[in-house]
Design a protein around this motif. Structure first.
Motif, PDB file in Angstrom:
ATOM      1  N   VAL A   1      32.271  29.928  33.283  1.00  0.00           N
ATOM      2  CA  VAL A   1      33.614  30.504  33.239  1.00  0.00           C
ATOM      3  C   VAL A   1      34.289  30.181  34.574  1.00  0.00           C
ATOM      4  CG1 VAL A   1      32.772  32.769  34.033  1.00  0.00           C
ATOM      5  CG2 VAL A   1      34.960  32.608  32.855  1.00  0.00           C
ATOM      6  N   LEU A   2      35.548  29.754  34.495  1.00  0.00           N
ATOM      7  CA  LEU A   2      36.311  29.411  35.700  1.00  0.00           C
ATOM      8  C   LEU A   2      36.959  30.660  36.276  1.00  0.00           C
ATOM      9  CD1 LEU A   2      37.586  27.244  37.614  1.00  0.00           C
ATOM     10  CD2 LEU A   2      39.482  27.118  35.959  1.00  0.00           C
ATOM     11  N   VAL A   3      36.796  30.863  37.567  1.00  0.00           N
ATOM     12  CA  VAL A   3      37.419  31.999  38.258  1.00  0.00           C
ATOM     13  C   VAL A   3      38.788  31.553  38.777  1.00  0.00           C
ATOM     14  CG1 VAL A   3      37.167  33.670  40.117  1.00  0.00           C
ATOM     15  CG2 VAL A   3      35.122  32.743  38.988  1.00  0.00           C
ATOM     16  N   THR A   4      39.839  32.245  38.383  1.00  0.00           N
ATOM     17  CA  THR A   4      41.172  31.868  38.854  1.00  0.00           C
ATOM     18  C   THR A   4      41.723  32.914  39.822  1.00  0.00           C
ATOM     19  OG1 THR A   4      42.417  33.021  37.125  1.00  0.00           O
ATOM     20  CG2 THR A   4      41.629  30.783  36.622  1.00  0.00           C
ATOM     21  N   GLU A   5      42.590  32.459  40.726  1.00  0.00           N
ATOM     22  CA  GLU A   5      43.247  33.375  41.652  1.00  0.00           C
ATOM     23  C   GLU A   5      44.040  34.428  40.878  1.00  0.00           C
ATOM     24  OE1 GLU A   5      45.215  31.932  45.324  1.00  0.00           O
ATOM     25  OE2 GLU A   5      47.020  32.904  44.548  1.00  0.00           O
ATOM     26  N   GLU A   6      44.719  33.980  39.833  1.00  0.00           N
ATOM     27  CA  GLU A   6      45.542  34.894  39.040  1.00  0.00           C
ATOM     28  C   GLU A   6      44.699  36.035  38.466  1.00  0.00           C
ATOM     29  OE1 GLU A   6      47.088  32.979  35.602  1.00  0.00           O
ATOM     30  OE2 GLU A   6      48.460  34.624  35.102  1.00  0.00           O
ATOM     31  N   GLU A   7      43.533  35.696  37.918  1.00  0.00           N
ATOM     32  CA  GLU A   7      42.699  36.731  37.290  1.00  0.00           C
ATOM     33  C   GLU A   7      42.062  37.642  38.344  1.00  0.00           C
ATOM     34  OE1 GLU A   7      40.067  35.317  34.137  1.00  0.00           O
ATOM     35  OE2 GLU A   7      38.821  37.108  34.380  1.00  0.00           O
ATOM     36  N   ILE A   8      41.670  37.085  39.483  1.00  0.00           N
ATOM     37  CA  ILE A   8      41.123  37.917  40.571  1.00  0.00           C
ATOM     38  C   ILE A   8      42.141  38.990  40.959  1.00  0.00           C
ATOM     39  CG2 ILE A   8      40.562  37.925  43.046  1.00  0.00           C
ATOM     40  CD1 ILE A   8      39.206  35.221  42.687  1.00  0.00           C
ATOM     41  N   ILE A   9      43.392  38.563  41.143  1.00  0.00           N
ATOM     42  CA  ILE A   9      44.439  39.491  41.583  1.00  0.00           C
ATOM     43  C   ILE A   9      44.764  40.507  40.484  1.00  0.00           C
ATOM     44  CG2 ILE A   9      46.874  39.637  42.267  1.00  0.00           C
ATOM     45  CD1 ILE A   9      46.466  36.866  43.637  1.00  0.00           C
ATOM     46  N   GLU A  10      44.872  40.031  39.254  1.00  0.00           N
ATOM     47  CA  GLU A  10      45.206  40.918  38.135  1.00  0.00           C
ATOM     48  C   GLU A  10      44.151  42.020  37.985  1.00  0.00           C
ATOM     49  OE1 GLU A  10      45.469  38.821  34.425  1.00  0.00           O
ATOM     50  OE2 GLU A  10      45.595  40.688  33.272  1.00  0.00           O
ATOM     51  N   PHE A  11      42.870  41.628  37.999  1.00  0.00           N
ATOM     52  CA  PHE A  11      41.797  42.619  37.870  1.00  0.00           C
ATOM     53  C   PHE A  11      41.850  43.608  39.031  1.00  0.00           C
ATOM     54  CE2 PHE A  11      37.673  44.503  38.372  1.00  0.00           C
ATOM     55  CZ  PHE A  11      37.130  44.618  37.092  1.00  0.00           C
ATOM     56  N   ALA A  12      41.997  43.076  40.237  1.00  0.00           N
ATOM     57  CA  ALA A  12      41.910  43.925  41.427  1.00  0.00           C
ATOM     58  C   ALA A  12      43.096  44.870  41.545  1.00  0.00           C
ATOM     59  CB  ALA A  12      41.801  43.056  42.673  1.00  0.00           C
ATOM     60  N   ARG A  13      44.288  44.414  41.184  1.00  0.00           N
ATOM     61  CA  ARG A  13      45.436  45.323  41.239  1.00  0.00           C
ATOM     62  C   ARG A  13      45.206  46.530  40.359  1.00  0.00           C
ATOM     63  NH1 ARG A  13      50.540  41.225  41.019  1.00  0.00           N
ATOM     64  NH2 ARG A  13      50.621  40.779  43.265  1.00  0.00           N
ATOM     65  N   ARG A  14      44.510  46.305  39.244  1.00  0.00           N
ATOM     66  CA  ARG A  14      44.290  47.396  38.301  1.00  0.00           C
ATOM     67  C   ARG A  14      43.098  48.261  38.685  1.00  0.00           C
ATOM     68  NH1 ARG A  14      45.535  46.325  32.048  1.00  0.00           N
ATOM     69  NH2 ARG A  14      45.510  48.491  31.361  1.00  0.00           N
ATOM     70  N   TYR A  15      42.017  47.627  39.169  1.00  0.00           N
ATOM     71  CA  TYR A  15      40.760  48.367  39.289  1.00  0.00           C
ATOM     72  C   TYR A  15      40.150  48.398  40.693  1.00  0.00           C
ATOM     73  CZ  TYR A  15      40.845  48.141  34.202  1.00  0.00           C
ATOM     74  OH  TYR A  15      41.211  48.259  32.881  1.00  0.00           O
ATOM     75  N   ASP A  16      40.554  47.513  41.568  1.00  0.00           N
ATOM     76  CA  ASP A  16      39.887  47.452  42.883  1.00  0.00           C
ATOM     77  C   ASP A  16      40.873  46.947  43.923  1.00  0.00           C
ATOM     78  OD1 ASP A  16      38.093  47.342  44.962  1.00  0.00           O
ATOM     79  OD2 ASP A  16      36.619  46.086  43.930  1.00  0.00           O
ATOM     80  N   PRO A  17      41.959  47.726  44.151  1.00  0.00           N
ATOM     81  CA  PRO A  17      43.068  47.232  44.982  1.00  0.00           C
ATOM     82  C   PRO A  17      42.769  47.255  46.480  1.00  0.00           C
ATOM     83  CG  PRO A  17      43.576  49.440  44.162  1.00  0.00           C
ATOM     84  CD  PRO A  17      42.265  49.024  43.532  1.00  0.00           C
ATOM     85  N   GLN A  18      41.804  46.470  46.895  1.00  0.00           N
ATOM     86  CA  GLN A  18      41.543  46.237  48.313  1.00  0.00           C
ATOM     87  C   GLN A  18      42.152  44.886  48.677  1.00  0.00           C
ATOM     88  OE1 GLN A  18      37.597  47.859  49.772  1.00  0.00           O
ATOM     89  NE2 GLN A  18      37.001  47.498  47.667  1.00  0.00           N
ATOM     90  N   VAL A  19      42.623  44.775  49.898  1.00  0.00           N
ATOM     91  CA  VAL A  19      43.484  43.657  50.276  1.00  0.00           C
ATOM     92  C   VAL A  19      42.793  42.300  50.123  1.00  0.00           C
ATOM     93  CG1 VAL A  19      42.910  43.754  52.737  1.00  0.00           C
ATOM     94  CG2 VAL A  19      45.153  42.924  52.029  1.00  0.00           C
ATOM     95  N   PHE A  20      41.454  42.272  50.338  1.00  0.00           N
ATOM     96  CA  PHE A  20      40.761  40.982  50.195  1.00  0.00           C
ATOM     97  C   PHE A  20      40.578  40.570  48.729  1.00  0.00           C
ATOM     98  CE2 PHE A  20      37.996  44.294  52.129  1.00  0.00           C
ATOM     99  CZ  PHE A  20      37.304  44.728  51.000  1.00  0.00           C
ATOM    100  N   HIS A  21      40.971  41.461  47.800  1.00  0.00           N
ATOM    101  CA  HIS A  21      40.962  41.112  46.366  1.00  0.00           C
ATOM    102  C   HIS A  21      42.364  40.888  45.800  1.00  0.00           C
ATOM    103  CE1 HIS A  21      36.819  42.254  46.495  1.00  0.00           C
ATOM    104  NE2 HIS A  21      36.974  43.533  46.355  1.00  0.00           N
ATOM    105  N   THR A  22      43.397  41.361  46.501  1.00  0.00           N
ATOM    106  CA  THR A  22      44.737  41.364  45.900  1.00  0.00           C
ATOM    107  C   THR A  22      45.759  40.478  46.614  1.00  0.00           C
ATOM    108  OG1 THR A  22      45.388  43.269  47.251  1.00  0.00           O
ATOM    109  CG2 THR A  22      44.520  43.740  45.037  1.00  0.00           C
ATOM    110  N   ASP A  23      45.510  40.123  47.878  1.00  0.00           N
ATOM    111  CA  ASP A  23      46.552  39.449  48.663  1.00  0.00           C
ATOM    112  C   ASP A  23      45.966  38.221  49.368  1.00  0.00           C
ATOM    113  OD1 ASP A  23      48.385  38.611  50.608  1.00  0.00           O
ATOM    114  OD2 ASP A  23      49.115  40.652  50.955  1.00  0.00           O
ATOM    115  N   PRO A  24      46.232  37.018  48.831  1.00  0.00           N
ATOM    116  CA  PRO A  24      45.622  35.796  49.378  1.00  0.00           C
ATOM    117  C   PRO A  24      45.955  35.572  50.845  1.00  0.00           C
ATOM    118  CG  PRO A  24      46.703  35.350  47.274  1.00  0.00           C
ATOM    119  CD  PRO A  24      47.095  36.750  47.665  1.00  0.00           C
ATOM    120  N   VAL A  25      47.147  35.990  51.273  1.00  0.00           N
ATOM    121  CA  VAL A  25      47.539  35.753  52.675  1.00  0.00           C
ATOM    122  C   VAL A  25      46.857  36.762  53.602  1.00  0.00           C
ATOM    123  CG1 VAL A  25      49.463  35.694  54.300  1.00  0.00           C
ATOM    124  CG2 VAL A  25      49.730  34.724  51.989  1.00  0.00           C
ATOM    125  N   ALA A  26      46.985  38.043  53.260  1.00  0.00           N
ATOM    126  CA  ALA A  26      46.368  39.073  54.099  1.00  0.00           C
ATOM    127  C   ALA A  26      44.842  38.941  54.104  1.00  0.00           C
ATOM    128  CB  ALA A  26      46.786  40.460  53.614  1.00  0.00           C
TER     129      ALA A  26
END
Lengths: 158, 158
Positions: free
Chosen positions: A29-54
């Motif tokens: 399964v391919l891991v995409t930036e979009e899916e990492i952020i989508e999952f994390a915004r909903r369930y694990d909103p820590q900055v290293f999961h939600t914000d590529p720049v920060a």
């Protein structure tokens, strides 16, 4: 023991088919930036999961998937390829969940499942407990996550 | 030990603030049928998680949330209320994950976290390991899931 492709496992298998020592591997399964952020915004909103720049300023040096997201992606591969569709009843839990290496956008994950133990239930003789080591690998063959799972699986002619 | 509300925890806390024996409780999250199905279609497509009608014929007697989905919902409560936003570095893993009772549409989940152990790192003196028991409760106060987590937390003035 034979190294079975996942599509030869799962499906209509029953308790008797999960032989200790056998190893099954999955597709990817391919891991995409979009899916990492989508999952994390909903369930694990820590900055290293939600914000590529920060995330660049954190210990991870960039965006990494939530460990629970990695588990969920692995579960999809397990359900599609390993679990019996006719005899799997569920799981009471998992042990020793380890997030060993960061999972990053662009990684391709696969799963390797080794049957550790298969034990007939004493109280319910129509089923058994299958204990497995689940390893999640990236495209370089590095184990990024592992856990030990228990599945309840019905016997043939249950 | 005091029973701290979650909004008094987390935030800007550091390693020194996680005192063994202290208990923190969270607000609630509503479990919806729509979200159970959405999560399961993507990550855990077993019939008792994806199909309310077919689920009636399974051992669960109706739709139940994926165990990984319950973990993810609990993680959201933990991140929003328990983890330090300035000092939490991540987690090497969790142990003894147990799915104890079915989680169904309409349930309201909350989280109770008990600090089990707080140990300063010997190799990296600017941080410590906090081991916690996480219990996920439903609206009746029944523990539906539990696990033991380890978090790496930076010390004050790290």
């Amino acid at each position: 023991m034979p190294n079975l492709p996942f599509d030869a496992a799962g499906g209509d298998q029953c308790f008797e088919d999960f032989v200790p020592g056998s190893v099954r591997t999955s597709g990817t399964v391919l891991v995409t930036e979009e899916e990492i952020i989508e999952f994390a915004r909903r369930y694990d909103p820590q900055v290293f999961h939600t914000d590529p720049v920060a995330a660049r300023k954190t210990v991870y040096g960039g965006l990494v998937a939530s460990g629970w997201h990695t588990a969920a992606m692995a579960m999809r591969l397990i359900v599609q390829n390993y679990l019996s569709h006719v005899a799997s009843v569920g799981s009471p839990g998992v042990d020793e969940v380890r997030w060993l290496k960061p999972v990053r956008p662009g990684d391709r994950l696969s799963v390797r499942v080794t049957v550790l133990e298969a034990r007939r239930s004493e109280s319910k003789p129509d089923r058994g407990l299958v204990r497995s080591l689940v390893e999640v690998l990236n495209q370089d063959g590095v184990v990024v996550m592992s856990f030990k799972g228990v599945n309840i699986v019905l016997c043939r002619n249950h």
